[in-house]
Design an enzyme around this catalytic site. Structure first.
Site, PDB file in Angstrom:
ATOM      1  CB  SER A   1      -4.082  -0.003  -1.252  1.00 32.01           C
ATOM      2  OG  SER A   1      -2.770  -0.456  -1.276  1.00 32.01           O
TER       3      SER A   1
ATOM      4  CG  ASP B   1      -4.419  -5.760   3.540  1.00 33.94           C
ATOM      5  OD1 ASP B   1      -4.867  -4.987   4.401  1.00 33.94           O
ATOM      6  OD2 ASP B   1      -3.726  -5.384   2.568  1.00 33.94           O
TER       7      ASP B   1
ATOM      8  CG  HIS C   1      -2.902  -1.568   3.785  1.00 31.62           C
ATOM      9  ND1 HIS C   1      -3.129  -2.585   2.890  1.00 31.62           N
ATOM     10  CD2 HIS C   1      -2.552  -0.501   3.026  1.00 31.62           C
ATOM     11  CE1 HIS C   1      -2.924  -2.162   1.659  1.00 31.62           C
ATOM     12  NE2 HIS C   1      -2.573  -0.894   1.707  1.00 31.62           N
TER      13      HIS C   1
END
Length: 314
Positions: free
Chosen positions: A136, A56, A25
């Site tokens: 992230s 992911d 992402h």
């Protein structure tokens, strides 16, 4: 004039030649990706080789004209962790480069259902080390400095609750992504719901009934071919008791494509054993990915944008 948006996230190098890991992402829909290593102001271009939207994870390769070995992290194993072990999060939270936070492993094998992460279909490590927007894709380290996880998201309605993908799961998909191949995923083709008291009442089941309720079976799917029916209750998968949907999902995710998963289902007053031979699931369609991307920009710990800058940690 079209306005370009910029986003940033974290990542880590696992090879001196410049192989980078981050979240899918973080780089989704990016036109251009650059990476910056600690101690250097130079922004190096990176190519996204492939992504695994289910896990992911994205694998990138730095365009390194000088050919110099790049600093990289050693991979450990989440299998060596215990609840209470030290945990270190490195990353670029809120644009604050080279940030290190310390905590512990709060929970192992946290299910997506328990965490409220309905878009994830795999277990997560939980840590109380601070995780914020921009973390992230960064590494979760053990006390030896080995990467044991990849930060993916945090609890939106609380503090001190961050989640990481176990590095063993990440490492398993890297060889395929390096070769620009999607990772094949097993699927059965059923829609399930965990049997809660409310769900039991809705379905007219006796109070206290436990398992994964099959609400729909896709036509011509492996489950359909094996004889699974809507209304069945999965109570065991490969001889392990089932109380939640994610326990079935985890078993399917672990299974090799074409392997057989043995289910025990409750059908009326009878318990029936059924063998389901898994098939290949298509990775998320582009339209679905585009729709989810907007929601995940809010849910995940990293912002999106056509131009992405990834701060490397080592």
């Amino acid at each position: 004039k079209e306005r370009k948006r910029r986003g940033h996230g974290s990542g880590f190098c696992i090879d001196p030649s410049g192989v980078i890991l981050t979240n899918a992402h973080v780089v989704r829909s990016a036109d251009r990706v650059t990476v910056t290593f600690p101690g250097s102001q130079e922004a190096m271009l990176a190519e996204v080789l492939e992504t695994d939207e289910v896990l992911d994870v994205a694998v990138l390769r730095v365009k390194n004209p000088a050919g110099k070995p790049l600093p990289h992290l050693k991979l450990g194993s989440a299998q060596t962790l215990k609840t209470g072990d030290w945990a270190i999060v490195l990353g670029n939270p809120l644009g604050l480069n080279n940030t290190c936070t310390l905590g512990i492993i709060s929970s192992m094998d946290r299910s997506s259902g328990e965490a409220g992460l309905d878009w994830l279909l795999h277990p997560m490590l939980q840590t109380d080390a601070a995780v914020n927007q921009g973390n992230s894709g960064g590494p979760l380290l053990n006390e030896n400095g080995e990467a044991v996880g990849m930060i993916s998201t945090r609890a939106m309605n609380g503090e001190g609750i961050g989640f990481a993908i176990p590095i063993d799961n990440v490492a398993a998909c890297v060889p395929a992504l390096l070769q620009r191949r999607k990772v094949p995923r097993s699927y059965m083709g059923i829609k399930m719901a965990t049997l809660t008291p409310d769900e039991c009442e809705t379905e007219g089941l006796p109070p206290g009934t436990e398992g994964a309720f099959v609400s729909m079976v896709l036509p011509d799917s492996p489950a359909s071919v094996a004889g699974i029916l809507s209304g069945d209750i999965i109570i065991e998968v490969d001889r392990m008791g089932v109380k939640r949907v994610d326990q079935v999902q985890s078993a399917v995710n672990r299974a090799q494509v074409g392997s057989k998963i043995v289910l025990k289902v409750k059908r009326g007053s009878k318990n029936i054993t059924v063998g389901v031979t898994t098939d290949v699931r298509q990775i998320r369609e582009r339209a679905d990915a585009a729709a989810k991307a907007r929601r995940e920009e809010v849910r995940h710990a990293g912002p999106g944008g056509p131009n992405r800058r990834i701060i490397m940690m080592h």
